[in-house]
Design a protein around this motif. Structure first.
Motif, short mmCIF file in Angstrom:
data_model
loop_
_atom_site.label_atom_id
_atom_site.label_comp_id
_atom_site.label_asym_id
_atom_site.label_seq_id
_atom_site.Cartn_x
_atom_site.Cartn_y
_atom_site.Cartn_z
N ARG A 30 0.84 -1.21 0.00
CA ARG A 30 0.00 0.00 0.00
C ARG A 30 0.87 1.26 0.00
NH1 ARG A 30 -4.03 1.84 4.88
NH2 ARG A 30 -4.95 3.63 3.83
N ARG A 33 2.68 1.66 -3.41
CA ARG A 33 1.77 2.08 -4.49
C ARG A 33 1.44 3.57 -4.42
NH1 ARG A 33 0.25 -1.20 -8.27
NH2 ARG A 33 0.05 -3.43 -7.96
N GLU A 34 1.68 4.19 -3.29
CA GLU A 34 1.38 5.62 -3.18
C GLU A 34 2.44 6.50 -3.80
OE1 GLU A 34 0.25 7.12 0.59
OE2 GLU A 34 -1.68 6.12 0.45
N LEU A 59 -4.12 -4.39 -5.27
CA LEU A 59 -2.79 -4.18 -4.67
C LEU A 59 -1.74 -5.12 -5.25
CD1 LEU A 59 -3.54 -3.74 -0.84
CD2 LEU A 59 -2.83 -1.98 -2.42
N TYR A 294 2.38 1.27 7.25
CA TYR A 294 1.72 2.29 6.42
C TYR A 294 1.58 3.61 7.18
CZ TYR A 294 -1.30 4.85 3.39
OH TYR A 294 -1.80 5.85 2.60
#
Lengths: 351, 86
Positions: A30, A33-34, A59, A294
């Protein structure tokens, strides 16, 4: 926005078990991917067919099962070579304690076929092992609870006399039980021995506030990122279900000292107990990102992305600040999938 | 007497201590006291301001304020080093 290269970076990630005692894989993905600096294709590496991350197609692009750590490095390497032939992996981020030994052993071989990793040296990895933690702390000037490593139930009473009750009986890899009498300690000894084997660690009990610190070292003694968090809600398995970033330089300095002393390469988590007198004891050092990683991205220090960049040879400057009071609240979600998907991963080892 | 530098408060009476991660909530009078503490008002000034705003007995309020302040001290919300006599 700078692209690392023109094609998507292919990153393989383990620990897709986003369950009640979660692995960090899904949180790592996560966070990655940002990042706006590069595009990624994420390859999941799983051990079991019901790891939820396998079915999170937004994801994880594709998942391959890999052999259990107990199968050794040869079968793991053979499987990774096969996956690499199909996927052209740029990087692997392993996130399970139990698999790290194998991945560290394979580091050079993987590098030779073009797969990067960003892992601690074997000596660093072994030095922070629970069994050697107290000596490790003594060498590096870190406060650690006193402990005794025992291989026989007869030694338990002797260790108990030394520390007084309550004392903590811990497994080599996992589990810790607080005990108040010899009878309770013996029961805990047998319970943990049955599950995790020997030796058993008998540890001095430290009363205080539990703080967790996620840190990332560059391998040269520099801390690229340090984010301390206090658990606000703890599950019966001792896992954080909610947490909040803190503003306390004591923890930053503690983690910096650890990374500087060990020249730690990669992500790690320091589990710290702060006593009422203000002294901070390092209870454990986990040699990989924690499941709450995260939160570091949400607070402004995206540790997984920094790791990816360093692994691929980019220079990353240490982060200077993060958002204080940033919270996470974990939740459970019933992901719906189809029997065909389950059948595919179970039968072919791919999805 | 003043709040520790990094303590966050809201008008609704929410208090967050970023050093410990603890958070608390108070009633509207508590929120007003916190605002006055933030402004580094003295004890008598706080008593006066609250007694003007709310219909409270000054002697009773002084006792309540003592209790409230000792709670703030217990929770490390007040900057004790900069504590000044009342």
């Amino acid at each position: 926005m700078t692209k690392i290269n023109n094609r998507k970076i292919v990153i393989a990630v383990t620990a897709l078990n986003a369950i009640d005692s979660p692995g960090p894989g899904v949180a790592v993905i996560r966070a990655i991917r940002e990042c706006q600096d590069f595009e990624v294709r994420i390859i999941g590496l799983s051990y079991e067919s019901l790891e939820p991350g396998i079915y999170m197609h937004d994801l994880v692009d594709k998942t391959y099962q890999i052999p259990y750590p107990s199968s050794g490095t040869d079968s793991l390497f053979a499987r990774l070579v096969h996956i690499h032939e199909i996927e052209h992996l740029d990087l692997i981020i392993p996130n399970f304690d139990a698999e790290l030994f194998n991945f560290i052993k394979l580091k050079d071989k993987l590098n030779n076929i073009g797969i990067h990793t960003f892992l601690p040296e074997l000596s660093q990895f072994e030095a922070r092992d629970k069994v050697k933690l107290f000596d490790f702390g003594k060498r590096h000037g870190l406060l650690m609870p006193k402990d005794k490593i025992i291989h026989n139930i007869k030694d338990l009473a002797k260790a108990a006399d030394e520390f007084e009750y309550p004392l903590v009986v811990k497994g080599k890899f996992y589990d810790a039980i607080i005990t108040n009498t010899l009878e309770e300690a013996e029961k805990a000894y047998y319970k943990i021995q049955a599950k995790w084997g020997l030796p058993i660690i008998v540890q001095e009990f430290i009363q205080g506030t539990e703080i967790n610190i996620a840190a990332l070292g560059d391998g040269n003694g520099n801390a690229i990122s340090i984010v301390p968090m206090r658990k606000l809600y703890i599950t019966d398995k001792g896992k954080a279900w909610a947490g909040i970033t803190l503003d306390d330089d004591t923890y930053i300095e503690l983690a910096r000292k650890f990374i500087s002393a060990t020249k730690w390469r990669g992500g790690c988590e320091l589990e710290v107990m702060q006593k009422a007198d203000g002294k901070s004891y390092v209870m454990e050092v986990n040699p990989r990102f924690p499941a709450w990683i995260y939160l570091t991205a949400a607070a402004g220090q995206n540790q997984p992305v920094a790791l990816v960049k360093m692994a691929l040879g980019q220079k990353v400057e240490p982060f200077k600040q993060y958002e204080i009071g940033k919270m996470f609240v974990r939740y459970a979600w019933d992901l719906i999938t189809d029997i065909n998907e389950f059948q595919k991963i179970s039968g072919t080892g791919e999805l | 007497m003043k709040l520790r530098k990094n303590i966050a408060t809201s008008e609704e009476g929410f208090i967050f201590n970023p050093t410990t991660g603890d958070s608390f909530s108070t009633n509207p009078i508590g929120a007003d006291i916190l605002t006055l503490l933030k402004e580094e008002k003295s004890f008598p000034a706080i008593i006066k301001a609250i007694c003007v705003k709310y219909e409270v007995n000054e002697i009773q309020f002084e006792k309540d304020l003592d209790d409230f302040v000792s709670q703030l001290k217990d929770f490390s919300i007040l900057d004790l080093e900069k504590d000044t006599p009342k």
